[in-house]
Design an enzyme around this catalytic site. Structure first.
Site, PDB file in Angstrom:
ATOM      1  CG  ASP B   9      -1.688   1.058   1.414  1.00 42.24           C
ATOM      2  OD1 ASP B   9      -1.910   1.937   0.290  1.00 42.24           O
ATOM      3  OD2 ASP B   9      -2.633   1.165   2.478  1.00 42.24           O
ATOM      4  CG  ASP B 111      -3.442   3.680  -2.992  1.00 42.00           C
ATOM      5  OD1 ASP B 111      -4.511   3.062  -3.260  1.00 42.00           O
ATOM      6  OD2 ASP B 111      -3.254   4.425  -2.040  1.00 42.00           O
ATOM      7  CD  GLU B 112      -5.498  -0.572  -1.065  1.00 41.10           C
ATOM      8  OE1 GLU B 112      -5.619  -1.637  -0.274  1.00 41.10           O
ATOM      9  OE2 GLU B 112      -6.255   0.285  -1.322  1.00 41.10           O
TER      10      GLU B 112
END
Lengths: 87, 409
Positions: B9, B111-112
């Site tokens: 993350d 974003d993960e």
């Protein structure tokens, strides 16, 4: 060395393998005077991918104001722009 | 070798990506070290905080907050407008680095990522991955390690930034149960309220609660969060996760809207964008969702499943307007949203006797309008109702190829 990050007009050469080398560039100083600076030697070349943005970083040598200077230039692949990076 | 799941993350993704990009271009200030935020345009009174620096967080700036509220909390906040192209490039670069560790990588959101890797020492791998991303890409990530996706995700949220954490099955009681129940994945505001009414405030309390009572309270969602609270999750790392689950656009209006004529124009202009994106991805939708935010507090939303799938702007708009008229209480509105879900491929179509007349002709018309807009810009062709109305004929910005946020593991 100080970070300058100023974009310049550049003449460069790219060889059969796609390797790009700077030759000479036009630099406009504060008093609007134009200087043509020749890259005498490329000392190092590196690639950085900061923030996923690819840039070639060159450590080069030129004669500026009658003195030999070592400084860094950058080429941004996404925009095809040349910068004086650190001097 | 044992299989481990990693959750990676990016720490305050948009902000740190912008900061690294700025530094690369010679800016002197690191956005991560001053109170700063990524947000919309304050002159058009639109926009919310999308990401904030740790300093801004200390001053009370929250993600999702309107800009003016954030400025009240922190007057010297530096606000930078978002650059989605940059973020998508950063996200791609991050996935490329992760893929150099394992070929089982699922992109969970912008974003993960989830990564599955059989290895001896998962911590060594996690630290190596974290350092590699920081070294080559210049931003920090949190890595969560466990044996399933849920626990890995919970682990990466434990302490930020730039950390590696694990929650293995024998660590659930000690590391996850003391946390507040709203920290659990899939526990949102509505669920939180319900749980609080029953005195459930921690994940541990939820995990030890009677599952049949939860089922009666919240149906299958109750069972789901009970399983999550106990660390039970069997979903696999899906390598092909670029499939889109829903397409939606929303916009804040430059003035408060209190008559149906303008409301319908805003909904139409959003529908134009949603339908355009739908067709560009060769998809059709079955569920249409409309929402609005009042200029005072609160808002409403409603969705409807149609008998048949569609990709027609007009058809989506008609349902959207029916829904909107059902939920609107005539209060002034500052924000509209249109969203379509339950998507399926457009190459197969089940005909119905309730279809529009000349359906094929209309689909061709839509396709040609899309082509014109693609070639000559979105303003090249527009519906006459938008002429001198002051409303954009097509609205809602970000074009995304993959989900910005997802709620399905």
């Amino acid at each position: 060395m100080k970070v300058i990050m100023k974009s310049v007009e550049m003449i460069c050469v790219s060889n059969q393998d796609g390797k790009i080398s700077p030759i000479k560039y036009k630099y406009v100083d504060k008093s609007e005077q134009i200087h043509i600076v020749k890259i005498d030697k490329i000392l190092e070349r590196n690639e950085e991918k900061l923030a996923g943005n690819r840039m070639y970083v060159y450590k080069v040598m030129s004669v500026i104001n009658e003195a030999e200077r070592v400084y860094e230039m950058k080429y941004e692949l996404a925009t095809c722009k040349w910068y004086i990076y650190k001097m | 070798m044992k299989k481990y799941i990693f959750h990676i993350d990016a720490n305050s993704a948009y902000l740190s990506w912008q900061a690294v990009y700025d530094l690369q271009h010679g800016k002197k200030v690191d956005l991560r070290e001053i109170p700063s935020a990524i947000g919309g345009d304050k002159t058009k009174r639109r926009g919310i905080i999308l990401a904030k620096s740790i300093q801004a967080k200390k001053m009370g700036v929250k993600t999702g907050q309107p800009l003016f509220k954030a400025l009240l909390a922190c007057p010297n906040l530096k606000i930078v407008p978002p650059d989605y192209q940059l973020y998508s490039r950063c996200s791609d670069a991050m996935v490329t680095v992760i893929q150099s560790f394992s070929d089982k990588v699922e992109r969970f959101s912008v974003d993960e990522c989830f990564m599955e890797l059989p290895c001896e020492d998962p911590f060594e791998v996690a630290y190596r991955l974290k350092e590699k991303i920081r070294g080559t890409l210049g931003f920090t990530v949190n890595v969560g390690i466990s044996t399933n996706k849920l626990l890995a995700k919970m682990a990466s949220e434990l302490e930020k930034p730039d950390k590696v954490h694990s929650i293995f099955e024998n660590e659930i009681k000690e590391k996850m149960w003391p946390l507040k129940v709203e920290e659990l994945f899939m526990v949102g505001r509505a669920t939180w309220h319900k749980l609080h009414r029953y005195g459930i405030t921690t994940i541990g309390a939820l995990a030890t609660y009677d599952i049949d009572l939860l089922d009666r309270m919240m149906k299958s969602h109750g069972r789901l969060i009970w399983r999550y609270a106990n660390g039970i999750d069997i979903s696999a790392v899906k390598t092909d996760s670029r499939q889109i689950k829903g397409i939606g656009n929303s916009t804040t209006t430059p003035f408060d809207v209190d008559d149906l004529k303008y409301a319908s124009l805003f909904i139409l202009s959003l529908t134009e964008m949603v339908a355009l994106r739908l067709r560009a991805n060769h998809l059709m939708c079955q569920v249409i969702h409309v929402s609005y935010q009042r200029s005072s507090e609160g808002g409403m939303g409603k969705q409807r499943k149609m008998v048949n799938s569609t990709d027609s702007t007009t058809a989506i708009y008609q349902v959207a307007m029916e829904l909107f008229e059902e939920i609107w209480d005539k209060s002034p509105i500052r924000h509209f949203g249109v969203r379509v879900t339950s998507l399926n491929m457009a190459d197969v179509y089940q005909k119905s006797i309730f279809d529009e007349i000349n359906l094929e002709k209309k689909r061709k018309l839509n396709q040609n309008i899309d082509l014109l807009r693609l070639k000559y810009g979105s303003d090249s062709i527009k519906r006459a109702s938008f002429i001198s109305s002051g409303v954009n004929s097509i609205s809602g910005g970000v074009y995304e190829d993959y989900p910005m946020m997802t709620s399905l593991l």
